[in-house]
Design an enzyme around this catalytic site. Structure first.
Site, PDB file in Angstrom:
ATOM      1  N   ASP A  20      -7.483  30.314 -43.592  1.00 18.48           N
ATOM      2  CA  ASP A  20      -7.566  29.389 -44.714  1.00 18.48           C
ATOM      3  C   ASP A  20      -7.820  30.233 -45.974  1.00 18.48           C
ATOM      4  OD1 ASP A  20      -8.237  26.987 -46.269  1.00 18.48           O
ATOM      5  OD2 ASP A  20     -10.334  27.580 -45.980  1.00 18.48           O
ATOM      6  N   ASP A  22      -9.414  28.907 -49.616  1.00 16.21           N
ATOM      7  CA  ASP A  22     -10.669  28.566 -50.303  1.00 16.21           C
ATOM      8  C   ASP A  22     -11.858  28.585 -49.352  1.00 16.21           C
ATOM      9  OD1 ASP A  22      -9.538  28.256 -52.782  1.00 16.21           O
ATOM     10  OD2 ASP A  22      -9.451  26.079 -52.723  1.00 16.21           O
TER      11      ASP A  22
END
Length: 262
Positions: A20, A22
């Protein structure tokens, strides 16, 4: 960390680390730190490296660098609905073709009407962002400043603004085949069922990988990393920040005295 895995020291092209963005590789909506970018390249010498994000490819480039597509083995923008492999464009899917214009327009109109009734300390612009595979809905508006983003995030923790909004949409659009996923600090995503981050796993199935390690921070139920984190096709690692991501990767792939899994 949800599951353990035999640690590896030698290069392994059959293992993928899927990240991922953020909260995992960067702070929310911030650029990757140089030392983290360098670490990913060192990691690529040992395993394949992939990126999966709900954001479009331009936002991924803003955060991870304009050359991210050539510096990762896989880049899955919009959860994989826009996919790149080995530096080249792979495939693309669109939400309007799948949902149809009537349901899409009803969703947009209802959401705009709902947000018009929310009272916030500040509102800015771009309340709904239309992407290939999803709608991103932000009560404060995506054009808010970093300071305004943090202010909304703190307020949202107390007043559950996004959580209440999602609950209302789930009730209004029940049976329409839509998933609502809260992620980041100011918004949530709406997409067809099955078009969460697990979508990219279907693309990877033909590559005969023996292990896919997923790293994400929103891994609790309702978070936009939960489905792929808990999917049996992945080895899920829940992280708290980029430094935590690096620490886990170093333990798995760089510690001395380790051996490849059979």
């Amino acid at each position: 960390q949800r599951r353990t895995w035999d640690k590896m020291a030698a290069a392994d092209g059959d293992v993928l680390c899927l990240f991922d963005v953020d909260g995992t590789l960067t702070q929310a909506r911030q650029r990757i730190e140089p030392h983290m970018a360098e670490f990913l390249q060192r990691l690529r010498a040992r395993v394949r490296v992939g990126i999966v994000s709900g954001s479009d490819v331009d936002k991924i480039k803003e955060q991870l660098g304009g050359d991210v597509i050539s510096k990762a083995d896989y880049v899955f923008a919009e959860n994989g609905l826009v996919a790149y492999k080995d530096g080249h464009f792979l495939k693309k899917q669109s939400i309007q073709e799948h949902m149809g214009e009537e349901v899409l327009e009803n969703l947009i109109n209802y959401s705009l009407n709902y947000m018009a009734r929310i009272k916030l300390p500040k509102k800015r612009g771009t309340f709904i962002e239309f992407r290939n595979g999803m709608l991103n809905i932000s009560p404060i508006g995506r054009s808010c400043s970093q300071e305004e983003r943090i202010e909304f995030f703190e307020l949202d923790k107390e007043e559950k603004i996004r959580e209440k909004f999602v609950a209302d949409l789930q009730k209004e659009f029940a049976g329409k085949g839509l998933t609502f996923s809260i992620g980041g600090q100011i918004s949530f995503d709406v997409f067809p069922d099955g078009w969460d981050k697990r979508y990219c796993l279907g693309i990877l199935e033909g590559d005969n990988l023996k292990a896919i390690h997923f790293f994400g921070d929103k891994t609790s139920p309702g978070g936009n990393d939960y489905e792929i984190y808990s999917d049996p096709r992945t080895i899920g690692h829940s992280v708290t920040c980029p430094a935590d991501t690096q620490r886990i990767c170093e333990e798995l792939f760089f510690n001395s005295g380790t051996s490849n899994p059979s």
